[in-house]
Design an enzyme around this catalytic site. Structure first.
Site, short mmCIF file in Angstrom:
data_model
loop_
_atom_site.label_atom_id
_atom_site.label_comp_id
_atom_site.label_asym_id
_atom_site.label_seq_id
_atom_site.Cartn_x
_atom_site.Cartn_y
_atom_site.Cartn_z
N HIS A 7 -3.55 -5.16 1.50
CA HIS A 7 -2.98 -5.40 2.84
C HIS A 7 -2.94 -6.88 3.19
CE1 HIS A 7 -2.76 -1.22 4.38
NE2 HIS A 7 -3.66 -1.03 3.41
N CYS A 36 0.83 -1.21 0.00
CA CYS A 36 0.00 0.00 0.00
C CYS A 36 0.87 1.26 0.00
CB CYS A 36 -0.99 -0.07 1.15
SG CYS A 36 -2.44 0.93 0.82
N GLU A 58 -1.24 -8.28 5.31
CA GLU A 58 -0.98 -8.49 6.75
C GLU A 58 -2.27 -8.53 7.57
OE1 GLU A 58 -0.76 -5.76 5.12
OE2 GLU A 58 -1.25 -4.03 6.36
N1 GLN Z 1 -3.56 6.24 0.51
C1 GLN Z 1 -2.47 6.01 1.36
C2 GLN Z 1 -1.24 6.76 0.90
O1 GLN Z 1 -1.01 7.02 -0.24
C3 GLN Z 1 -2.11 4.57 1.46
C4 GLN Z 1 -3.16 3.85 2.23
C5 GLN Z 1 -2.68 2.65 2.94
O2 GLN Z 1 -1.47 2.40 3.07
N2 GLN Z 1 -3.61 1.92 3.47
O3 GLN Z 1 -0.47 7.09 1.74
#
Ligand code: GLN
Length: 196
Positions: free
Chosen positions: A177, A85, A179
């Site tokens: 995610h 992410c 995890e």
């Molecule tokens: N939208 C977030 C970002 O760009 C990432 C979201 C996440 O890690 N769950 O920082």
């Protein structure tokens, strides 16, 4: 091989990744001499075989990487990086947000919050190339996508908005995610890619 698995602990889903790696080590039959620990400084990083950059807020994590003197040490890090992410955003060579100082470790362009307001968070069963045991229940939370990647990279999964799982050498970047939940197949795949 015994491993020192570091989880970048500046902000975000740190404890969840530590737990997932501990479970992955147990499931792959690694002995108690492998360790999973938090990384906050270049000295912590120097002890790592591999590193995980968790999800969180990429602008915050980017600022703290710079502040803690970790930018160059992560760029020079020899082991693989498991980036999820916000971590995916940071691994890119290009991100259209001036607050992000991308690490440029994967030859790809990332787009933050690519799913927009309507689909800020959603879950889907995602087929992932080369992953045994069927599709992966993927949880997306304000997720990024990769909008362009060098053809040499190995794309593992995509949705309409773009690439959501991709590998380059020892590194793996995921929009979602892994995890969260009990499925450690991707953590295990990453360890295997790194000879662990
Ligand atoms: N939208 C977030 C970002 O760009 C990432 C979201 C996440 O890690 N769950 O920082």
């Amino acid at each position: 091989m015994d491993a020192n698995i570091g989880v970048l602990a500046l902000q975000g889903n740190v404890s969840e990744h530590i737990d997932a790696f501990l479970l992955a080590l147990e499931r792959t039959g690694h002995g108690p001499s492998s360790e999973v620990f938090e990384v906050r400084s270049p000295a912590d990083l120097a002890d790592c075989t591999v590193l995980s950059i968790p999800g969180g807020e990429s602008t915050t994590i980017s600022r703290l990487i710079d502040k803690n003197g970790l930018y160059e040490p992560i760029r020079q890090f020899k082991g693989g990086i498991f980036a999820t992410c916000a971590g995916m955003v940071l691994m890119a060579t290009e991100v259209a947000d001036p607050r992000i100082h991308p690490l440029g470790l994967m030859d790809m362009v990332a787009d933050r919050n690519a799913f927009g307001r309507q689909r800020e968070s959603f879950e889907t069963d995602l087929p992932i190339s080369g992953l045994d045991g069927g599709s992966f229940h993927a949880i997306f939370i304000r997720a990024p996508v990769v909008t362009w990647a060098d053809p040499a990279l190995n794309v593992l999964a995509r949705l309409d908005q773009g690439i959501v799982a991709i590998e380059q050498g020892k590194h793996i970047a995921l929009s979602f995610h892994p995890e969260l939940g009990n499925d450690t197949r991707l953590h295990e795949r990453f360890l295997k890619m790194n000879g662990i």
